[in-house]
Scaffold this motif. Sequence first.
Motif, mmCIF file in Angstrom:
data_model
loop_
_atom_site.group_PDB
_atom_site.id
_atom_site.type_symbol
_atom_site.label_atom_id
_atom_site.label_comp_id
_atom_site.label_asym_id
_atom_site.label_seq_id
_atom_site.Cartn_x
_atom_site.Cartn_y
_atom_site.Cartn_z
ATOM 1 N N MET A 41 0.817 -1.212 0.000
ATOM 2 C CA MET A 41 0.000 0.000 0.000
ATOM 3 C C MET A 41 0.848 1.259 0.000
ATOM 4 S SD MET A 41 -2.769 1.768 0.038
ATOM 5 C CE MET A 41 -4.135 0.627 0.312
ATOM 6 N N ALA A 42 1.909 1.297 0.807
ATOM 7 C CA ALA A 42 2.534 2.568 1.161
ATOM 8 C C ALA A 42 3.804 2.911 0.395
ATOM 9 C CB ALA A 42 2.859 2.569 2.662
ATOM 10 N N ASP A 43 4.456 1.960 -0.254
ATOM 11 C CA ASP A 43 5.773 2.218 -0.818
ATOM 12 C C ASP A 43 5.802 3.487 -1.671
ATOM 13 O OD1 ASP A 43 8.564 1.000 -1.423
ATOM 14 O OD2 ASP A 43 7.768 1.556 -3.387
ATOM 15 N N ALA A 44 6.863 4.278 -1.493
ATOM 16 C CA ALA A 44 6.956 5.579 -2.156
ATOM 17 C C ALA A 44 6.957 5.476 -3.672
ATOM 18 C CB ALA A 44 8.230 6.297 -1.692
ATOM 19 N N HIS A 45 7.457 4.365 -4.210
ATOM 20 C CA HIS A 45 7.560 4.220 -5.658
ATOM 21 C C HIS A 45 6.478 3.308 -6.236
ATOM 22 C CE1 HIS A 45 11.368 6.349 -5.608
ATOM 23 N NE2 HIS A 45 11.759 5.568 -4.615
ATOM 24 N N ASP A 46 6.170 2.221 -5.540
ATOM 25 C CA ASP A 46 5.304 1.198 -6.110
ATOM 26 C C ASP A 46 4.046 0.924 -5.304
ATOM 27 O OD1 ASP A 46 7.126 0.683 -8.242
ATOM 28 O OD2 ASP A 46 8.367 -0.483 -6.861
ATOM 29 N N GLY A 47 3.760 1.722 -4.275
ATOM 30 C CA GLY A 47 2.591 1.470 -3.447
ATOM 31 C C GLY A 47 1.303 1.979 -4.062
ATOM 32 N N ALA A 48 0.210 1.350 -3.687
ATOM 33 C CA ALA A 48 -1.094 1.760 -4.207
ATOM 34 C C ALA A 48 -1.433 3.194 -3.837
ATOM 35 C CB ALA A 48 -2.180 0.810 -3.682
ATOM 36 N N ILE A 49 -0.937 3.663 -2.683
ATOM 37 C CA ILE A 49 -1.258 5.027 -2.257
ATOM 38 C C ILE A 49 -0.683 6.056 -3.224
ATOM 39 C CG2 ILE A 49 0.770 5.427 -0.803
ATOM 40 C CD1 ILE A 49 -2.856 6.352 0.098
ATOM 41 N N ASN A 50 0.336 5.681 -3.988
ATOM 42 C CA ASN A 50 0.964 6.609 -4.932
ATOM 43 C C ASN A 50 0.569 6.363 -6.379
ATOM 44 O OD1 ASN A 50 2.666 8.441 -3.365
ATOM 45 N ND2 ASN A 50 3.740 6.585 -2.703
ATOM 46 N N ALA A 51 -0.390 5.454 -6.607
ATOM 47 C CA ALA A 51 -0.775 5.133 -7.986
ATOM 48 C C ALA A 51 -1.370 6.337 -8.713
ATOM 49 C CB ALA A 51 -1.761 3.961 -7.992
ATOM 50 N N ASN A 52 -2.040 7.226 -7.997
ATOM 51 C CA ASN A 52 -2.633 8.397 -8.655
ATOM 52 C C ASN A 52 -1.594 9.414 -9.104
ATOM 53 O OD1 ASN A 52 -5.156 7.358 -8.296
ATOM 54 N ND2 ASN A 52 -5.855 8.896 -6.835
ATOM 55 N N ASP A 53 -0.351 9.255 -8.655
ATOM 56 C CA ASP A 53 0.709 10.147 -9.109
ATOM 57 C C ASP A 53 1.431 9.608 -10.337
ATOM 58 O OD1 ASP A 53 0.353 12.309 -7.467
ATOM 59 O OD2 ASP A 53 1.793 11.670 -5.954
ATOM 60 N N ARG A 54 0.869 8.578 -10.965
ATOM 61 C CA ARG A 54 1.390 8.058 -12.223
ATOM 62 C C ARG A 54 0.478 8.524 -13.352
ATOM 63 N NH1 ARG A 54 4.571 7.619 -8.820
ATOM 64 N NH2 ARG A 54 5.391 5.729 -7.847
ATOM 65 N N ARG A 55 1.065 8.650 -14.528
ATOM 66 C CA ARG A 55 0.253 8.996 -15.691
ATOM 67 C C ARG A 55 -0.719 7.870 -16.024
ATOM 68 N NH1 ARG A 55 4.667 11.018 -20.009
ATOM 69 N NH2 ARG A 55 5.925 9.415 -19.008
ATOM 70 N N PRO A 56 -1.920 8.191 -16.510
ATOM 71 C CA PRO A 56 -2.463 9.521 -16.777
ATOM 72 C C PRO A 56 -3.197 10.146 -15.587
ATOM 73 C CG PRO A 56 -3.984 7.905 -17.611
ATOM 74 C CD PRO A 56 -2.821 7.132 -17.024
ATOM 75 N N TYR A 57 -3.218 9.469 -14.451
ATOM 76 C CA TYR A 57 -3.969 9.964 -13.294
ATOM 77 C C TYR A 57 -3.361 11.242 -12.724
ATOM 78 C CZ TYR A 57 -5.702 5.180 -13.547
ATOM 79 O OH TYR A 57 -6.234 4.006 -13.994
#
Length: 328
Positions: free
Chosen positions: A60-76
């Motif tokens: 969930m939390a990982d800075a690079h690969d966690g679900a919490i950061n998925a919205n900071d990937r394109r196109p989101y």
Amino acid sequence: MSPLPVPGGPRAASAAAFAAVLAATLAVLPSGAAHAFTGGNHEDITRAALPWEPVTLTAMADAHDGAINANDRRPYFGVGPLHCDNADYLAPRYSAGYPRTRDEASTELLACIRTSVARFRNAVRAADGLVGTDGTVRADQSDLSTPCTWDEKPGRAKCAVLEQLGRGWHQIEDFYSHSNWSDRPAAGPIGLGNPPGLDRTDHPPFLDIRRYSAMKDADWTRDARVRIPEDLTTGCYPDFDSTGVEPADCDGRVAHSPTLNKDTAASARAGAGDDFRRATAGATAELTRQWNDFEAELLAAYPDHGRGAAMVCALVHDDPAAACRQAA
């Protein structure tokens, strides 16, 4: 970090692509400086908030690969409601003729809340796949021995739940960084470059995601709108707002950067009144509330054979098939 470029051709095509993502997020989802806290700050907040075992917490939390950061990937990344952007407003006593009304700003904030409501509903549905009808945890659906991929494609139930929660919680954490909810303004006159701070330490009543998930969208929207304070603002950012429009710039508006964001401790607003610490503390407490509400919803929605309790157990443990034998 600056806005990421949109792949795939000319600006018109890019706008259409982002509009499609926005439409999918706001409408297609079933309804039953930096742009956001950095990935590391999202990780710190999420780890502090969730009482989960380490492998699951990292997913969930990982800075690079966690679900919490998925919205900071394109196109989101470029869709404002996925970060609670563009709900900016200043009352006339601070800025005569501000180019956005309180109602327009509230509508944009409601678009952000709507994404979290939709994701909450999706996560509750996805949790059904974690446990059999007899209350037994399904090992194949709760296994994390191989990484989850946050691509919204069908897969293991635990990955699906984590993705829906992470994509719904990201903007809730961002709200604290991008708004003036917990802020204290800098010394000097209040205005465009120094918006008011609400200095709040309570939970925002308009982020009552669990309660709203059980209501018709029109009903919870009316409820949330009247709970938004007059002086609440988030920052203008050149991403796509809920209408599919991308501001060319934020001239004459409360800007995300450098004015309002507290995405890092070095952000200009972060030092005013200890605002970075206040924003991260607020986001941490808020995420704990959101997890507790989700846990309560699973227990209420799936009472038969202890299925809800088994789902919660499967979500917090790294080896649910072994740890949750007695959950039901």
